[in-house]
Design a protein around this motif. Structure first.
Motif, PDB file in Angstrom:
ATOM      1  N   GLY A 299       0.789  -1.229   0.000  1.00 25.04           N
ATOM      2  CA  GLY A 299       0.000   0.000   0.000  1.00 25.04           C
ATOM      3  C   GLY A 299       0.817   1.273   0.000  1.00 25.04           C
ATOM      4  N   PHE A 300       1.889   1.300   0.776  1.00 24.60           N
ATOM      5  CA  PHE A 300       2.638   2.552   0.892  1.00 24.60           C
ATOM      6  C   PHE A 300       3.142   3.065  -0.452  1.00 24.60           C
ATOM      7  N   PRO A 301       3.815   2.238  -1.248  1.00 21.99           N
ATOM      8  CA  PRO A 301       4.235   2.775  -2.557  1.00 21.99           C
ATOM      9  C   PRO A 301       3.060   3.165  -3.431  1.00 21.99           C
ATOM     10  N   VAL A 302       1.980   2.373  -3.381  1.00 18.82           N
ATOM     11  CA  VAL A 302       0.864   2.634  -4.296  1.00 18.82           C
ATOM     12  C   VAL A 302       0.166   3.943  -3.973  1.00 18.82           C
ATOM     13  N   VAL A 303       0.038   4.278  -2.685  1.00 18.27           N
ATOM     14  CA  VAL A 303      -0.668   5.523  -2.368  1.00 18.27           C
ATOM     15  C   VAL A 303       0.266   6.724  -2.378  1.00 18.27           C
ATOM     16  N   MET A 304       1.555   6.489  -2.627  1.00 20.18           N
ATOM     17  CA  MET A 304       2.517   7.600  -2.593  1.00 20.18           C
ATOM     18  C   MET A 304       2.169   8.713  -3.596  1.00 20.18           C
ATOM     19  N   PRO A 305       1.843   8.390  -4.873  1.00 21.12           N
ATOM     20  CA  PRO A 305       1.484   9.488  -5.777  1.00 21.12           C
ATOM     21  C   PRO A 305       0.307  10.293  -5.250  1.00 21.12           C
ATOM     22  N   LEU A 306      -0.643   9.581  -4.662  1.00 23.05           N
ATOM     23  CA  LEU A 306      -1.794  10.250  -4.067  1.00 23.05           C
ATOM     24  C   LEU A 306      -1.337  11.181  -2.950  1.00 23.05           C
ATOM     25  N   MET A 307      -0.442  10.682  -2.098  1.00 27.11           N
ATOM     26  CA  MET A 307       0.037  11.493  -0.981  1.00 27.11           C
ATOM     27  C   MET A 307       0.761  12.738  -1.490  1.00 27.11           C
ATOM     28  N   ILE A 308       1.641  12.551  -2.475  1.00 23.19           N
ATOM     29  CA  ILE A 308       2.399  13.687  -3.008  1.00 23.19           C
ATOM     30  C   ILE A 308       1.437  14.778  -3.463  1.00 23.19           C
ATOM     31  N   THR A 309       0.412  14.364  -4.239  1.00 27.67           N
ATOM     32  CA  THR A 309      -0.508  15.341  -4.799  1.00 27.67           C
ATOM     33  C   THR A 309      -1.387  15.968  -3.716  1.00 27.67           C
ATOM     34  N   MET A 310      -1.856  15.113  -2.794  1.00 33.82           N
ATOM     35  CA  MET A 310      -2.730  15.632  -1.751  1.00 33.82           C
ATOM     36  C   MET A 310      -2.017  16.671  -0.909  1.00 33.82           C
ATOM     37  N   VAL A 311      -0.785  16.358  -0.546  1.00 34.12           N
ATOM     38  CA  VAL A 311      -0.026  17.288   0.294  1.00 34.12           C
ATOM     39  C   VAL A 311       0.150  18.614  -0.425  1.00 34.12           C
ATOM     40  N   ARG A 312       0.488  18.536  -1.720  1.00 33.36           N
ATOM     41  CA  ARG A 312       0.639  19.770  -2.501  1.00 33.36           C
ATOM     42  C   ARG A 312      -0.670  20.547  -2.572  1.00 33.36           C
ATOM     43  N   PHE A 313      -1.726  19.783  -2.898  1.00 33.46           N
ATOM     44  CA  PHE A 313      -3.023  20.429  -3.086  1.00 33.46           C
ATOM     45  C   PHE A 313      -3.456  21.135  -1.805  1.00 33.46           C
ATOM     46  N   SER A 314      -3.389  20.438  -0.677  1.00 33.67           N
ATOM     47  CA  SER A 314      -3.906  21.057   0.539  1.00 33.67           C
ATOM     48  C   SER A 314      -2.967  22.160   1.024  1.00 33.67           C
ATOM     49  N   ARG A 315      -1.678  22.008   0.714  1.00 33.56           N
ATOM     50  CA  ARG A 315      -0.740  23.072   1.077  1.00 33.56           C
ATOM     51  C   ARG A 315      -1.066  24.366   0.326  1.00 33.56           C
ATOM     52  N   PHE A 316      -1.373  24.202  -0.971  1.00 30.63           N
ATOM     53  CA  PHE A 316      -1.740  25.374  -1.772  1.00 30.63           C
ATOM     54  C   PHE A 316      -3.053  25.957  -1.269  1.00 30.63           C
ATOM     55  N   ALA A 317      -3.979  25.060  -0.897  1.00 28.25           N
ATOM     56  CA  ALA A 317      -5.271  25.532  -0.391  1.00 28.25           C
ATOM     57  C   ALA A 317      -5.070  26.330   0.888  1.00 28.25           C
ATOM     58  N   MET A 318      -4.115  25.907   1.718  1.00 31.23           N
ATOM     59  CA  MET A 318      -3.850  26.628   2.970  1.00 31.23           C
ATOM     60  C   MET A 318      -3.298  28.023   2.694  1.00 31.23           C
ATOM     61  N   ASP A 319      -2.575  28.136   1.572  1.00 28.61           N
ATOM     62  CA  ASP A 319      -2.052  29.457   1.211  1.00 28.61           C
ATOM     63  C   ASP A 319      -3.114  30.320   0.556  1.00 28.61           C
TER      64      ASP A 319
END
Lengths: 217, 354, 66
Positions: free
Chosen positions: A162-182
């Motif tokens: 699971g960890f490798p498979v959800v990694m692309p999701l994590m990368i994008t989610m972190v970016r997306f929510s980080r931008f949303a916070m800004d």
């Protein structure tokens, strides 16, 4: 379809202790974060902690997705509905469950750490990210849990796969929510949203296409 | 693998190795050594790379540009082909204080160094048009054939022939692997207990596994070469770049594929579940390496809209070596696969005999 | 005495090396970073060789059985 969903909810209800365990896990994790940090000024740290909590909560809640389906129930289900329907029901249920759990950990984070870092955030955007990220996590892990269940190996393998498979999701989610916070606008953050949608769609379609092969013996 | 394919593979790789090393870089400006610039007479030393200052001494021109105004420099000394010293007279008032240094020879064309240099005492006026000199910019076309000169890359631009084909090869091998996984599942789809069918499934599965394992070799090589290249151009062994992170995730996903394989005992079940996971992995790979880098800013060239090289980054001189290199490496990847596969097949029959 | 002299010599040799900002960088930045290219080609070769050696070992095992 709806009866399948209902069945999932009933099953879960009968195993209240499992869900309660996960809830306790979320509460404990956020509380430990609070004890360690007291206050978070940097949005980066906020974001990282939230998603790490979300990731581990999802793994905790979902690695046993298929393990209730032992012996009799499994074959009974198989005669009632097509494997695709079973999978779809499970993915909807566990996607929503993950979203709920992550919504809860988000609320807990707000409760313990206050709303300081969200002063210029686009809340609607952040919550959309949280929802899409959770559903993606839920769907991917449900499918992998099914795969590991069929392999007969222990549930620990879900984490390995699971960890490798959800990694692309994590990368994008972190970016997306980080931008949303800004407080970036939707159009500025749109590409990340698009990738989130693409990943969600990919998990959904792949799971539905491949699940029948997974299920037959 | 057909013999003529092997011959082509060898020829292409030999050509790549030679052509990738012998072409010089086109001349470029490396650095400028100067004291703090001030109004009046300044002296500076222009350092070129692969230039021919000494050979072209009589035609060498040096000048300093401020915005679109050129100030001709008087050459004082040319020590060798790459070092030329000169003095230049600068006025009090300039349109801006961004200086660029140019060197001009018929052979090298115009090379320049745009570098922040310290300065004092200039008054800036955006509309100032100081009297400069007329410069005869020879040409942007270079007489000599060579690879592009880029200030951070320098000679490492040749790594394009070694690092990038690794990814192409991995990509192709992994797609083949996925195709065979699909074949495995399709062969299973036909309900039959036929032994022949069973063998077909296992054979397709074996080929998928071996494609993936040779793909892993190229993934590993791509990661390691990329890391070294990054260290000496971007300054760190690992940088926050979508392509880099994507490649790492691809590596982890395929590592998970092999872990999954090794944790299932039953052959038929292993073939089925591994095929399912492999299709998952290949789709993720396409998303990670083809779609995601397009949408995130990073250090790799050709960003925002194009994960490959833009026209500018991969000019025609590189293309003549780069495309053969990619083809050659893909053929080598397939060659390695086919050797591996033949060994695996022999091992299989060996076990049956025993 | 000789030991002391040797030590002094070693320190004197080391001092300029220590002053270099990063010996690794200095080494690889020499002559237009061409050494980076050589390192990378070497690594690619090593990787391919490792794979070939692994295959070779498996063939040898087969040959022994025959």
């Amino acid at each position: 379809m709806f009866s399948l969903l209902k069945k999932e909810i009933q099953l879960e209800w009968r195993q209240k202790h499992a869900l309660a365990g996960v809830l306790l896990y979320v509460l404990a994790t956020v509380f430990v974060c609070y004890l360690a940090l007291q206050s978070i000024e940097a949005p980066d740290v906020w974001n990282a902690l939230l998603w790490i909590t979300a990731l581990f909560t999802a793994f905790n809640a979902l690695q046993r997705t298929f393990h209730q389906e032992t012996g009799g129930t499994l074959y009974y289900l198989y005669t009632l509905a097509s494997p695709r329907q079973i999978m779809l029901a499970k993915m909807i249920y566990y996607g929503l469950q993950a979203a709920l759990l992550n919504g809860m950990s988000f609320a807990l984070f707000l409760f313990f750490f206050g709303t300081g870092v969200f002063s210029d955030a686009d809340m609607g955007q952040f919550l959309t990210g949280l929802l899409l990220g959770s559903t993606g996590l839920g769907m991917a892990l449900t499918f992998l849990a099914g795969l590991v269940f069929r392999s007969g190996a222990g549930a620990g393998l879900v984490a390995v796969l699971g960890f490798p498979v959800v990694m692309p999701l994590m990368i994008t989610m972190v970016r997306f929510s980080r931008f949303a916070m800004d407080g970036l606008s939707w159009s500025e953050n749109g590409l990340n949203l698009l990738i989130l949608l693409v990943l969600n769609a990919a998990f959904l379609i792949l799971s539905l296409v491949l699940f029948p092969y997974l299920w037959r013996d | 693998m057909k013999v003529w394919l092997k011959v082509i593979c060898i020829l292409l790789l030999v050509y790549t190795a030679i052509a990738g090393m012998v072409h010089p870089l086109i001349p470029g400006g490396l650095d400028v050594r100067t004291e703090t610039l001030h109004p009046g007479l300044n002296s500076f030393t222009f350092i070129g790379y692969n230039t021919s200052f000494l050979e072209q001494r009589s035609e060498l021109q040096l000048f300093v540009a401020v915005d679109s105004t050129f100030f001709c420099a008087t050459i004082t000394e040319v020590t060798d082909n790459t070092h030329a010293s000169a003095t230049v007279e600068l006025p009090d008032t300039l349109p801006s204080v961004s200086f660029a240094f140019y060197a001009n020879t018929p052979h090298d064309g115009t090379v320049y160094v745009g570098k922040a240099v310290s300065h004092r005492g200039f008054a800036t006026d955006p509309v100032a048009r100081p009297a400069g000199c007329n410069v005869n910019v020879v040409s942007d076309e270079h007489a000599a054939f060579g690879f592009p000169f880029q200030i951070i890359l320098f000679e490492t631009i040749r790594n394009i022939m070694w690092h990038v084909p690794m990814w192409f090869t991995m990509f192709v091998l992994m797609l083949f692997s996925m195709a065979l996984s699909i074949k495995t599942l399709r062969a299973m789809g036909q309900e039959t207990t036929d032994v022949h069918q069973y063998k077909k499934v296992l054979s397709a599965d074996r080929r998928a596994r071996i494609y993936a394992s040779s793909g892993m070799l190229f993934c590993l090589l791509g990661l390691v070469t990329g890391s070294i290249w990054a260290r000496f151009t971007w300054g760190a062994w690992w940088t926050m770049d979508p392509q880099l992170n994507g490649a790492m995730v691809v590596f982890l996903v395929y590592a998970a594929y092999f872990i999954l394989r090794s944790s299932i005992e039953d052959e038929e079940k292993r073939a089925r579940l591994a095929a399912i996971f492999n299709i998952f992995a290949a789709v993720l790979m396409v998303i990670l390496l083809m779609i995601m880098p397009r949408f995130a800013e990073g250090l790799h060239p050709g960003k925002s809209g194009n994960p490959a090289f833009s026209q500018y980054d991969l000019d025609s001189s590189l293309r003549t070596v780069f495309y053969p290199a990619v083809l050659g490496w893909i053929l080598l990847g397939y060659w390695l696969y086919s050797i591996h596969y033949r060994i695996a097949q022999l091992e299989e029959t060996d076990e049956h005999d025993a | 005495m000789r030991k002391l002299l040797l030590m002094v010599a070693a320190v004197m040799l080391l001092v300029p090396m220590l002053r270099a900002q990063d010996p690794l960088e200095e080494y690889f930045y020499a002559s237009g970073k061409i050494r980076v290219v050589i390192a990378i080609i070497g690594l690619v070769l090593l990787g391919i060789l490792a794979y070939v050696i692994a295959l070779d070992l498996r063939v040898r095992k087969l040959e022994k059985k025959k």
